[in-house]
Structure formats: C-alpha cells, structure tokens
Design a protein around this motif. Sequence first.
Motif, PDB file in Angstrom:
ATOM      1  N   VAL A 266       0.852  -1.193   0.000  1.00  0.00           N
ATOM      2  CA  VAL A 266       0.000   0.000   0.000  1.00  0.00           C
ATOM      3  C   VAL A 266       0.887   1.241   0.000  1.00  0.00           C
ATOM      4  N   GLU A 267       0.758   2.029  -1.064  1.00  0.00           N
ATOM      5  CA  GLU A 267       1.550   3.250  -1.181  1.00  0.00           C
ATOM      6  C   GLU A 267       0.828   4.437  -0.560  1.00  0.00           C
ATOM      7  N   SER A 268       1.609   5.411  -0.136  1.00  0.00           N
ATOM      8  CA  SER A 268       1.055   6.665   0.360  1.00  0.00           C
ATOM      9  C   SER A 268       2.095   7.763   0.168  1.00  0.00           C
ATOM     10  N   GLY A 269       1.651   9.009   0.306  1.00  0.00           N
ATOM     11  CA  GLY A 269       2.583  10.131   0.266  1.00  0.00           C
ATOM     12  C   GLY A 269       2.570  10.942  -1.009  1.00  0.00           C
ATOM     13  N   GLY A 270       1.806  10.500  -2.000  1.00  0.00           N
ATOM     14  CA  GLY A 270       1.745  11.283  -3.227  1.00  0.00           C
ATOM     15  C   GLY A 270       0.976  12.576  -3.023  1.00  0.00           C
ATOM     16  N   GLY A 271       0.980  13.415  -4.053  1.00  0.00           N
ATOM     17  CA  GLY A 271       0.259  14.673  -3.961  1.00  0.00           C
ATOM     18  C   GLY A 271       0.699  15.646  -5.024  1.00  0.00           C
ATOM     19  N   LEU A 272       0.289  16.895  -4.826  1.00  0.00           N
ATOM     20  CA  LEU A 272       0.631  17.983  -5.738  1.00  0.00           C
ATOM     21  C   LEU A 272       1.717  18.837  -5.113  1.00  0.00           C
ATOM     22  N   VAL A 273       2.761  19.104  -5.878  1.00  0.00           N
ATOM     23  CA  VAL A 273       3.879  19.896  -5.366  1.00  0.00           C
ATOM     24  C   VAL A 273       4.405  20.777  -6.502  1.00  0.00           C
ATOM     25  N   GLN A 274       4.951  21.915  -6.141  1.00  0.00           N
ATOM     26  CA  GLN A 274       5.547  22.789  -7.146  1.00  0.00           C
ATOM     27  C   GLN A 274       6.926  22.273  -7.551  1.00  0.00           C
ATOM     28  N   ALA A 275       7.339  22.628  -8.744  1.00  0.00           N
ATOM     29  CA  ALA A 275       8.672  22.266  -9.206  1.00  0.00           C
ATOM     30  C   ALA A 275       9.714  22.758  -8.203  1.00  0.00           C
ATOM     31  N   GLY A 276      10.686  21.898  -7.948  1.00  0.00           N
ATOM     32  CA  GLY A 276      11.705  22.214  -6.962  1.00  0.00           C
ATOM     33  C   GLY A 276      11.381  21.712  -5.573  1.00  0.00           C
TER      34      GLY A 276
ATOM     35  N   SER B 132       9.625  18.841  -2.689  1.00  0.00           N
ATOM     36  CA  SER B 132       9.960  17.483  -2.262  1.00  0.00           C
ATOM     37  C   SER B 132       8.709  16.729  -1.837  1.00  0.00           C
ATOM     38  N   LEU B 133       8.766  15.428  -1.983  1.00  0.00           N
ATOM     39  CA  LEU B 133       7.750  14.521  -1.469  1.00  0.00           C
ATOM     40  C   LEU B 133       8.440  13.255  -0.994  1.00  0.00           C
ATOM     41  N   ARG B 134       7.806  12.598  -0.036  1.00  0.00           N
ATOM     42  CA  ARG B 134       8.302  11.302   0.435  1.00  0.00           C
ATOM     43  C   ARG B 134       7.201  10.273   0.286  1.00  0.00           C
ATOM     44  N   LEU B 135       7.462   9.285  -0.531  1.00  0.00           N
ATOM     45  CA  LEU B 135       6.516   8.196  -0.715  1.00  0.00           C
ATOM     46  C   LEU B 135       6.839   7.062   0.253  1.00  0.00           C
ATOM     47  N   SER B 136       5.803   6.397   0.695  1.00  0.00           N
ATOM     48  CA  SER B 136       5.963   5.220   1.547  1.00  0.00           C
ATOM     49  C   SER B 136       5.201   4.061   0.944  1.00  0.00           C
ATOM     50  N   CYS B 137       5.682   2.864   1.209  1.00  0.00           N
ATOM     51  CA  CYS B 137       5.006   1.642   0.774  1.00  0.00           C
ATOM     52  C   CYS B 137       5.049   0.659   1.933  1.00  0.00           C
ATOM     53  N   ALA B 138       3.886   0.379   2.485  1.00  0.00           N
ATOM     54  CA  ALA B 138       3.792  -0.550   3.599  1.00  0.00           C
ATOM     55  C   ALA B 138       3.441  -1.933   3.085  1.00  0.00           C
ATOM     56  N   ALA B 139       4.251  -2.902   3.442  1.00  0.00           N
ATOM     57  CA  ALA B 139       3.996  -4.289   3.063  1.00  0.00           C
ATOM     58  C   ALA B 139       3.387  -5.022   4.248  1.00  0.00           C
TER      59      ALA B 139
ATOM     60  N   TYR C 111      10.594   3.340   1.221  1.00  0.00           N
ATOM     61  CA  TYR C 111      10.442   4.789   1.068  1.00  0.00           C
ATOM     62  C   TYR C 111      11.084   5.267  -0.228  1.00  0.00           C
ATOM     63  N   LEU C 112      10.608   6.403  -0.691  1.00  0.00           N
ATOM     64  CA  LEU C 112      11.250   7.098  -1.804  1.00  0.00           C
ATOM     65  C   LEU C 112      11.223   8.588  -1.485  1.00  0.00           C
ATOM     66  N   GLN C 113      12.384   9.123  -1.146  1.00  0.00           N
ATOM     67  CA  GLN C 113      12.500  10.558  -0.913  1.00  0.00           C
ATOM     68  C   GLN C 113      12.794  11.229  -2.253  1.00  0.00           C
ATOM     69  N   MET C 114      11.927  12.142  -2.637  1.00  0.00           N
ATOM     70  CA  MET C 114      12.043  12.803  -3.932  1.00  0.00           C
ATOM     71  C   MET C 114      12.274  14.290  -3.717  1.00  0.00           C
ATOM     72  N   ASN C 115      13.434  14.754  -4.112  1.00  0.00           N
ATOM     73  CA  ASN C 115      13.786  16.167  -3.985  1.00  0.00           C
ATOM     74  C   ASN C 115      13.962  16.789  -5.369  1.00  0.00           C
ATOM     75  N   SER C 116      13.964  18.111  -5.403  1.00  0.00           N
ATOM     76  CA  SER C 116      14.147  18.841  -6.664  1.00  0.00           C
ATOM     77  C   SER C 116      13.235  18.311  -7.756  1.00  0.00           C
ATOM     78  N   LEU C 117      11.985  18.164  -7.411  1.00  0.00           N
ATOM     79  CA  LEU C 117      11.025  17.572  -8.347  1.00  0.00           C
ATOM     80  C   LEU C 117      10.825  18.456  -9.575  1.00  0.00           C
ATOM     81  N   LYS C 118      10.610  17.788 -10.698  1.00  0.00           N
ATOM     82  CA  LYS C 118      10.411  18.450 -11.987  1.00  0.00           C
ATOM     83  C   LYS C 118       9.044  18.064 -12.542  1.00  0.00           C
ATOM     84  N   PRO C 119       8.468  18.891 -13.402  1.00  0.00           N
ATOM     85  CA  PRO C 119       7.177  18.531 -14.001  1.00  0.00           C
ATOM     86  C   PRO C 119       7.207  17.170 -14.695  1.00  0.00           C
ATOM     87  N   GLU C 120       8.346  16.803 -15.247  1.00  0.00           N
ATOM     88  CA  GLU C 120       8.441  15.508 -15.917  1.00  0.00           C
ATOM     89  C   GLU C 120       8.448  14.330 -14.948  1.00  0.00           C
ATOM     90  N   ASP C 121       8.485  14.594 -13.656  1.00  0.00           N
ATOM     91  CA  ASP C 121       8.351  13.527 -12.663  1.00  0.00           C
ATOM     92  C   ASP C 121       6.882  13.176 -12.408  1.00  0.00           C
TER      93      ASP C 121
END
Length: 115
Positions: free
Chosen positions: A5-15, A17-24, A79-89
């Motif tokens: 089960v994934e969580s942590g997605g959402g809407l963020v501006q370019a530049g 960060s978001l942190r995704l989690s996946c609970a098994a 987990y997936l820590q995502m920094n410096s996000l771009k629109p192409e992400d």
Amino acid sequence: QVQLVESGGGLVQAGGSLRLSCAASGDTICISTMGWHRQAPGKGGELVASITGGGSTNYADSVKGRFTISRDNARNTLYLQMNSLKPEDTAVYYCNADCSRRMLVGHGTQVTVSS
C-alpha cells in the motif's frame, strides 16, 4: 499473501519534495528486492529505483542525485525521498516487491509536479 500500500503522493511545485511510503503486510518474509516504478500518461513505464534486502540501490539516470530509496525491514516499509522535483516527474508511482520471484505491485499513488 502480501499486500503493498503506497502513500505520500500529492501535488507539489517544481523544486519541491515529497516522500513516498510503501507498507507491506501479510507474509512479507518472501520479499527480497523492492522498488518503485512510475507510469506517466502517454509514456511507457519506468523503473525509478530499487533496493535489495541488503541495501544495495539502483536508480534511473533521470532521478539520480534527486531521489533516494530506502527501506525499514523491521517495519516492512519502503520509502522514496524525492527532492528537486520536476514537471516531468509527474506520474503514478507504484511500489513493487520480489516475493519468491513473484513480482507484486501496489495500487499506486499519484505525484503531480506543477511548473
């Protein structure tokens, strides 16, 4: 049976960060390598990052230096820590797990990066 089960997605501006989690949950003892892949509209799927049970990691060139994959084996969480996000992400991000050579995939979480 194992559920992801994934969580942590959402809407963020370019530049940003978001942190995704996946609970098994379930019979997680079968899980070895875990990872994240993403699917953007009109594009093919892309393996973003993976991590072995021993902690060895691998990243797509498109996210190297910006994303960090990690796992907490005691909590059966990826987990997936995502920094410096771009629109192409922008994509639906899916957690995956190798469970005794069976590939399991979660339902996904939407990540939208606005310019």
